[in-house]
Motif scaffolding. Structure first.
Motif, PDB file in Angstrom:
ATOM      1  N   GLU A   1      62.873  35.546  53.991  1.00  0.00           N
ATOM      2  CA  GLU A   1      61.707  34.676  53.814  1.00  0.00           C
ATOM      3  C   GLU A   1      62.086  33.420  53.017  1.00  0.00           C
ATOM      4  N   GLY A   2      61.620  32.277  53.503  1.00  0.00           N
ATOM      5  CA  GLY A   2      61.840  31.024  52.817  1.00  0.00           C
ATOM      6  C   GLY A   2      63.119  30.303  53.220  1.00  0.00           C
ATOM      7  N   LEU A   3      63.977  30.957  54.001  1.00  0.00           N
ATOM      8  CA  LEU A   3      65.230  30.337  54.430  1.00  0.00           C
ATOM      9  C   LEU A   3      65.051  29.706  55.811  1.00  0.00           C
ATOM     10  N   SER A   4      65.388  28.439  55.903  1.00  0.00           N
ATOM     11  CA  SER A   4      65.235  27.700  57.156  1.00  0.00           C
ATOM     12  C   SER A   4      66.429  27.950  58.076  1.00  0.00           C
ATOM     13  N   LYS A   5      66.156  28.441  59.275  1.00  0.00           N
ATOM     14  CA  LYS A   5      67.230  28.646  60.255  1.00  0.00           C
ATOM     15  C   LYS A   5      67.878  27.312  60.620  1.00  0.00           C
ATOM     16  N   THR A   6      67.046  26.277  60.746  1.00  0.00           N
ATOM     17  CA  THR A   6      67.583  24.948  61.102  1.00  0.00           C
ATOM     18  C   THR A   6      68.607  24.482  60.088  1.00  0.00           C
ATOM     19  N   THR A   7      68.296  24.696  58.813  1.00  0.00           N
ATOM     20  CA  THR A   7      69.220  24.283  57.751  1.00  0.00           C
ATOM     21  C   THR A   7      70.586  24.929  57.916  1.00  0.00           C
TER      22      THR A   7
ATOM     23  N   ASN B   1      77.892  11.821  59.039  1.00  0.00           N
ATOM     24  CA  ASN B   1      77.695  12.878  58.041  1.00  0.00           C
ATOM     25  C   ASN B   1      76.369  12.752  57.303  1.00  0.00           C
ATOM     26  N   VAL B   2      75.968  11.520  56.997  1.00  0.00           N
ATOM     27  CA  VAL B   2      74.720  11.323  56.247  1.00  0.00           C
ATOM     28  C   VAL B   2      73.544  11.847  57.054  1.00  0.00           C
ATOM     29  N   LEU B   3      73.507  11.521  58.346  1.00  0.00           N
ATOM     30  CA  LEU B   3      72.420  11.995  59.200  1.00  0.00           C
ATOM     31  C   LEU B   3      72.423  13.518  59.268  1.00  0.00           C
ATOM     32  N   LEU B   4      73.604  14.103  59.355  1.00  0.00           N
ATOM     33  CA  LEU B   4      73.678  15.560  59.442  1.00  0.00           C
ATOM     34  C   LEU B   4      73.200  16.220  58.156  1.00  0.00           C
ATOM     35  N   VAL B   5      73.544  15.631  57.021  1.00  0.00           N
ATOM     36  CA  VAL B   5      73.099  16.187  55.743  1.00  0.00           C
ATOM     37  C   VAL B   5      71.577  16.175  55.665  1.00  0.00           C
ATOM     38  N   PHE B   6      70.977  15.057  56.061  1.00  0.00           N
ATOM     39  CA  PHE B   6      69.513  14.982  56.050  1.00  0.00           C
ATOM     40  C   PHE B   6      68.911  15.990  57.030  1.00  0.00           C
ATOM     41  N   ALA B   7      69.550  16.146  58.202  1.00  0.00           N
ATOM     42  CA  ALA B   7      69.033  17.087  59.199  1.00  0.00           C
ATOM     43  C   ALA B   7      69.154  18.530  58.729  1.00  0.00           C
ATOM     44  N   SER B   8      70.147  18.824  57.876  1.00  0.00           N
ATOM     45  CA  SER B   8      70.345  20.203  57.434  1.00  0.00           C
ATOM     46  C   SER B   8      69.575  20.544  56.166  1.00  0.00           C
ATOM     47  N   ARG B   9      69.419  19.588  55.254  1.00  0.00           N
ATOM     48  CA  ARG B   9      68.797  19.896  53.970  1.00  0.00           C
ATOM     49  C   ARG B   9      67.308  19.576  53.908  1.00  0.00           C
ATOM     50  N   LEU B  10      66.888  18.523  54.617  1.00  0.00           N
ATOM     51  CA  LEU B  10      65.468  18.157  54.554  1.00  0.00           C
ATOM     52  C   LEU B  10      64.529  19.265  55.042  1.00  0.00           C
TER      53      LEU B  10
ATOM     54  N   ASP C   1      87.929   7.598  53.320  1.00  0.00           N
ATOM     55  CA  ASP C   1      86.996   7.634  54.443  1.00  0.00           C
ATOM     56  C   ASP C   1      85.579   7.449  53.903  1.00  0.00           C
ATOM     57  N   PRO C   2      84.985   6.250  54.063  1.00  0.00           N
ATOM     58  CA  PRO C   2      83.636   5.981  53.524  1.00  0.00           C
ATOM     59  C   PRO C   2      82.566   6.889  54.105  1.00  0.00           C
ATOM     60  N   SER C   3      82.717   7.314  55.361  1.00  0.00           N
ATOM     61  CA  SER C   3      81.687   8.164  55.973  1.00  0.00           C
ATOM     62  C   SER C   3      81.648   9.536  55.314  1.00  0.00           C
ATOM     63  N   ILE C   4      82.831  10.090  54.981  1.00  0.00           N
ATOM     64  CA  ILE C   4      82.872  11.379  54.289  1.00  0.00           C
ATOM     65  C   ILE C   4      82.284  11.240  52.892  1.00  0.00           C
ATOM     66  N   LEU C   5      82.585  10.120  52.218  1.00  0.00           N
ATOM     67  CA  LEU C   5      82.039   9.869  50.883  1.00  0.00           C
ATOM     68  C   LEU C   5      80.521   9.768  50.935  1.00  0.00           C
ATOM     69  N   ALA C   6      79.990   9.019  51.910  1.00  0.00           N
ATOM     70  CA  ALA C   6      78.540   8.870  52.033  1.00  0.00           C
ATOM     71  C   ALA C   6      77.861  10.216  52.277  1.00  0.00           C
ATOM     72  N   GLY C   7      78.528  11.083  53.045  1.00  0.00           N
ATOM     73  CA  GLY C   7      77.972  12.409  53.288  1.00  0.00           C
ATOM     74  C   GLY C   7      77.862  13.233  52.021  1.00  0.00           C
ATOM     75  N   TYR C   8      78.878  13.150  51.162  1.00  0.00           N
ATOM     76  CA  TYR C   8      78.836  13.906  49.902  1.00  0.00           C
ATOM     77  C   TYR C   8      77.784  13.339  48.948  1.00  0.00           C
ATOM     78  N   ILE C   9      77.599  12.033  48.965  1.00  0.00           N
ATOM     79  CA  ILE C   9      76.557  11.438  48.106  1.00  0.00           C
ATOM     80  C   ILE C   9      75.178  11.934  48.544  1.00  0.00           C
ATOM     81  N   ALA C  10      74.937  11.910  49.856  1.00  0.00           N
ATOM     82  CA  ALA C  10      73.655  12.401  50.371  1.00  0.00           C
ATOM     83  C   ALA C  10      73.478  13.882  50.068  1.00  0.00           C
TER      84      ALA C  10
END
Length: 283
Positions: free
Chosen positions: A104-110, A193-202, A242-251
């Motif tokens: 309960e409370g765990l998102s499958k999408t995440t 990566n940033v989009l994926l982080v938002f898609a997984s955590r939001l 790699d700026p994209s990997i860095l941006a993903g970790y910041i998000a």
């Protein structure tokens, strides 16, 4: 203690000389082996920015005087610490699900999106030859995510689907790590990566807010994920260009921090039970 003395021919002196000589050479050989072992370990652990290991005191002096070596060594140390912690970070979450017999409370999408993200990021790091200290946590987190997906789907009444998803994820990882999978596709995926982080955590953060509860989410796991993502910002700045990997970790650091604060805020609160349908009274 030495054994009782023996006498050397006509000499009246005990023959301790040969025994002491043997003991001396044993100690000397052991010291050489240990020194060689320590040097080989440090040579493997120390980053290229640092000089060859010649002793503990010279190493400390170099770290204090050479900022480049210090930053590189700190980054590698953090990276290895993150990899070690990653192997344990989701075990409290697994234990929480098993003990409560509920997801309960765990998102499958995440967890699905997160698993996909760990898969292609691990493959991209391996294929591009980055140091293992920068991606070993992906492998550790993937193994634990596989277990979590099986449990989440099992407690949702879909055990076969959970196993099928994990088998597919393992096959995808093997394909991406092979030379037959286009490296350009992996690089394009890491750029998002940033989009994926938002898609997984939001979805998880939104589900927590709507339910007014974090369900079976583990505080230790959520705080650990936030700390790990934050530390990865520094290691990526130092070791991965790699700026994209860095941006993903910041998000990831920001969103994991939000979820960790939600767990603290909603701690002890249960989601309201769904209202039962009214039943008509029979006369």
């Amino acid at each position: 203690m030495f054994p009782p003395p023996t006498w050397c021919g006509r000499s009246w002196l005990p023959c301790y000389c040969s025994q002491r000589s043997s003991l001396f050479w044993d100690k000397a050989l052991l010291a050489v082996i240990m020194q060689s072992l320590v040097q080989s370990v440090f040579d493997k652990l120390l980053p290229p920015a640092c000089p060859t290991y010649t002793g503990l005191v010279p190493l400390i002096t170099t770290l204090l005087q050479d900022r480049t070596c210090f930053r590189a060594a700190l980054s590698k140390g953090l990276g290895l610490g993150i990899v070690a912690a990653a192997g344990l970070i989701k075990l409290p979450q697994i234990a929480s699900i098993v003990s409560s017999r509920s997801a309960e409370g765990l998102s499958k999408t995440t967890f699905l999106v997160e698993t996909f993200g760990h898969t292609y990021n691990l493959a991209a790091h391996v294929r591009q030859g980055y140091p293992p200290s920068t991606y070993g946590d992906f492998a550790a987190l993937l193994l634990q995510n596989y277990a979590l997906l099986v449990l989440i789907y099992a407690y949702s009444g879909q055990p076969a689907l959970g196993v099928s998803i994990v088998v597919g994820a393992v096959s995808l990882l093997g394909g991406m790590c092979s030379g037959g999978f286009p490296l350009g596709v992996l690089q394009a995926l890491t750029a998002g990566n940033v989009l994926l982080v938002f898609a997984s955590r939001l979805p998880q953060a939104i589900a927590n807010y709507r339910a007014g509860s974090t369900g079976a989410l583990s505080l230790v796991t959520c705080v650990g994920m936030w700390l790990g993502a934050t530390a990865r910002i520094f290691t990526t700045l130092t070791e991965v260009d790699d700026p994209s990997i860095l941006a993903g970790y910041i998000a990831a650091g920001v969103l994991n921090g939000i979820i960790a604060m939600q767990v603290l805020f909603y701690r002890g609160k249960k989601s309201p039970a769904a209202p039962r349908p009214a039943t008509k009274k029979t006369q």
